[in-house]
Enzyme design. Structure first.
Site, mmCIF file in Angstrom:
data_model
loop_
_atom_site.group_PDB
_atom_site.id
_atom_site.type_symbol
_atom_site.label_atom_id
_atom_site.label_comp_id
_atom_site.label_asym_id
_atom_site.label_seq_id
_atom_site.Cartn_x
_atom_site.Cartn_y
_atom_site.Cartn_z
ATOM 1 N N CYS A 153 54.843 32.630 46.043
ATOM 2 C CA CYS A 153 54.396 33.667 45.115
ATOM 3 C C CYS A 153 55.592 34.339 44.453
ATOM 4 O O CYS A 153 55.488 34.849 43.355
ATOM 5 C CB CYS A 153 53.524 34.670 45.836
ATOM 6 S SG CYS A 153 54.195 35.186 47.412
ATOM 7 N N SER A 161 45.600 33.891 44.799
ATOM 8 C CA SER A 161 45.750 34.006 43.347
ATOM 9 C C SER A 161 45.302 35.389 42.858
ATOM 10 O O SER A 161 44.425 36.021 43.455
ATOM 11 C CB SER A 161 44.919 32.929 42.656
ATOM 12 O OG SER A 161 43.553 33.072 42.988
ATOM 13 N N THR A 162 45.876 35.822 41.769
ATOM 14 C CA THR A 162 45.502 37.101 41.163
ATOM 15 C C THR A 162 44.034 37.058 40.731
ATOM 16 O O THR A 162 43.298 38.033 40.873
ATOM 17 C CB THR A 162 46.442 37.403 39.981
ATOM 18 O OG1 THR A 162 47.762 37.566 40.517
ATOM 19 C CG2 THR A 162 46.055 38.677 39.252
ATOM 20 N N GLU A 163 43.610 35.885 40.269
ATOM 21 C CA GLU A 163 42.220 35.704 39.836
ATOM 22 C C GLU A 163 41.248 36.002 40.995
ATOM 23 O O GLU A 163 40.299 36.781 40.849
ATOM 24 C CB GLU A 163 42.096 34.245 39.399
ATOM 25 C CG GLU A 163 40.784 33.813 38.858
ATOM 26 C CD GLU A 163 40.742 32.268 38.770
ATOM 27 O OE1 GLU A 163 41.774 31.596 38.968
ATOM 28 O OE2 GLU A 163 39.635 31.770 38.524
ATOM 29 N N GLY A 200 42.022 37.607 43.729
ATOM 30 C CA GLY A 200 42.261 38.991 44.137
ATOM 31 C C GLY A 200 41.312 39.945 43.420
ATOM 32 O O GLY A 200 40.758 40.874 44.017
ATOM 33 N N GLU A 202 51.693 31.780 36.208
ATOM 34 C CA GLU A 202 52.222 31.297 37.478
ATOM 35 C C GLU A 202 51.885 29.796 37.596
ATOM 36 O O GLU A 202 50.719 29.413 37.586
ATOM 37 C CB GLU A 202 51.582 32.065 38.636
ATOM 38 C CG GLU A 202 52.080 31.576 39.981
ATOM 39 C CD GLU A 202 51.578 32.430 41.142
ATOM 40 O OE1 GLU A 202 50.359 32.547 41.320
ATOM 41 O OE2 GLU A 202 52.433 32.979 41.870
#
Ligand code: NAI
Ligand code: MG
Length: 508
Positions: free
Chosen positions: A315, A259-261, A263, A412
């Protein structure tokens, strides 16, 4: 359409071979030995089709990560270690053998993947496992092709002096690799293939939802003859094992997919020793169908597959569908028909086209988005709810009439949920497509080659698919613009990201 009440999940029995694997203890791989977690703890692995516990796996945490990093360092920091002195050719042959062994165990790996992740076995067997093997085969070739340059230099402040200057591409060292659950074996391959080709050592942390095929891969690496300690595998949770790996001072790089979080947390954790970081993160990819698309049926099928493949747990899922006004209704109806026709069931059933989501957490997350979309006033064309009472199934879902500020449009979802909208002009749709913090992938369906090139140039995404979607190849780099990530997976680009350049200058 399947309704919540009419849906019964058949109980599927794994094969004797899979049962035999499940019956074996699941330990951590550290320095070539399979060991219990230092804490002695283990955590359950669930069958997402039923919610039943199918296995217990060692729960590694900070102490196990530390041991694994030390085991990897012991190999990498010893210039006389067989891994450090192995010829590129031998390294390539070893990596090739890993690919061969994956194919040799194809059915078993596909079954374990299906059981653990929920995806249809035919998909695991037709895509995940052969792609993982191909990645190792492709990377085997790179082992002998990592090279620097000789560089003619002038050195203006040293007139008359002569030098012989060249560059070397050297491995980074010990790399922490943290991977997700949507393609568990394939993500391990994407990470380990280039790492090995370039001669690094690894501590791999599989996702807690799907640890099984990584452990089987650990056995395969040993069978292929990989020296002890080159790849260490620590199963465990993100907040404990993953966080400890990202923060460890003995780690030279972290390669993360998720997840971007998280990341962003990895980037912060990496600041301690300024380890290198590559990230393959989330997306909210636009998929754009123009009315001049040469084969509308193919575009509709492609758009359905762009969002429903792997249950939308991709993704790069084509989750924002944009259709030119004149054909909008026809396309929405076509996608909705495709959604309704998808056969849901357990991954192990031969006729299953879509399995359950991976976990109860993802079920709650995805149904939460569905509810939010409905509550905020979007129109549910089909789906929009959980299916059945057991397992983590949701109906393939099509939303329309959603506003740009709704969570179903912005965030997302990572489930089989597409939001469709119409557009009228190319410039309008380019602006709307790029209006997202993400930039992983985009799809364009058109028969106009100039338009295709224009969009390919203007879309801010790491991959643009024209008249196709979800096309992956070991040779084709994949990764994100903007907040979809740093660096690339696959192709020669990823090999570069597992090496660093050393400039050597010799005075003559
Ligand atoms: P996640 O990003 O939390 O998990 C991915 C990996 O990171 C797992 O191995 C996990 O154990 C590890 N991790 C979690 N927290 C960590 C931390 N603080 N430090 C180090 N490692 C950590 O993703 P999750 O929770 O499984 O799924 C949540 C959402 O993330 C999904 O709904 C989806 O939107 C997105 N996601 C994106 C993926 C992609 O391929 N880009 C893959 C999986 C999830
Ligand atoms: Mg998480």
């Amino acid at each position: 359409m399947v309704t919540a009440s009419s849906f019964e999940i058949p109980d599927m029995k794994p094969s004797a071979r899979a049962e035999a694997f499940l019956a074996r203890p699941k330990r951590l791989l550290i320095g070539g030995r399979w060991v219990e977690a230092a804490s002695g703890k283990a955590f359950p692995v669930y069958n997402p089709a039923t919610g039943a516990i199918i296995d217990m796996v060692a729960e590694g945490d900070a102490e196990d990560i530390d041991r694994a990093v030390k085991a990897a360092r012991k190999v990498f920091d010893n210039p006389k270690h067989p891994w450090r002195t192995m010829t590129p050719s031998d390294r390539g042959r070893l990596i090739w053998r890993i690919g061969d062994l994956i194919l040799q165990h194809r059915d078993e790996l596909a079954e374990l993947e299906s059981l653990d992740n929920g995806k249809p076995m035919a998909v695991a067997n037709g895509a995940d496992v052969p792609l993982a093997a191909d990645l190792f085969h492709y990377m085997a070739g790179w082992a002998t092709k990592i090279q620097g340059h000789t560089i003619p230099i002038s050195v203006p402040y040293a007139p008359g002096a002569r030098f012989h200057a060249f560059t070397l591409r050297e491995p980074l060292g010990v790399v922490g690799q943290i991977i997700p659950w949507n393609f568990p074996l394939l993500m391990a391959a994407w990470k380990l293939g280039p790492l090995l080709a370039a001669g690094n050592c690894a501590v791999l942390k599989p996702a807690e939802q799907t640890p099984l095929t990584a452990l089987r891969l650990g056995e395969i690496l040993q069978e292929a003859g990989l020296p002890d300690g080159v790849v260490n595998i620590i199963t465990g949770f993100g907040e404990t094992a993953g966080a400890a790996l990202a923060a460890h001072d003995g780690v030279d790089k972290v390669a993360f997919t998720g997840s971007t979080e998280v990341g962003k947390l990895i980037v912060k954790a990496a600041a301690g020793n300024l380890k290198k970081v590559t990230l393959e993160l989330g997306g909210k990819s636009p998929n754009i169908i123009f009315k001049d698309t040469p084969d509308l049926a193919q575009a509709i099928a492609g758009a359905a597959s762009a969002i429903f493949f792997n249950h939308g747990q991709c993704c790069c899922a084509g989750s924002r569908l944009f259709v030119e006004k004149d054909i909008y209704k026809e396309v929405v109806n076509g996608i909705a028909d495709a959604a309704k026709a998808i056969k849901l069931g357990p991954g192990l059933a031969a006729d299953t086209q879509m399995g359950p989501l991976v976990s109860e957490e993802q079920l709650n997350r995805v149904t939460g988005f569905m509810e939010a979309g409905r509550r905020e006033g979007a129109c549910v064309v089909t789906g929009g709810q959980r299916v059945g009472q057991r397992g983590y199934f949701v109906a393939p879902t099509v939303f329309t009439e959603a506003r740009a500020d709704m969570s179903v449009v912005k965030d997302e979802i990572f489930g089989p949920v597409v939001v469709a909208d119409s557009f009228e002009s190319t410039e309008e749709i380019l602006a709307r497509s790029n209006d997202t913090p993400y930039g992983l992938a985009a799809g364009v369906w058109t028969g106009d080659i100039a338009k295709a090139h224009h969009l390919a140039a203007q879309l801010r995404a790491g991959t643009v698919w024209v008249n196709c979607y979800n096309i992956f190849d070991s040779a084709l780099p994949f990764g994100g613009y903007k907040q979809s990530g740093w660096g690339r997976e696959m192709g020669h680009e990823v090999v570069e990201q597992y090496t660093q350049t050393k400039a050597v200058c010799i005075g003559l």
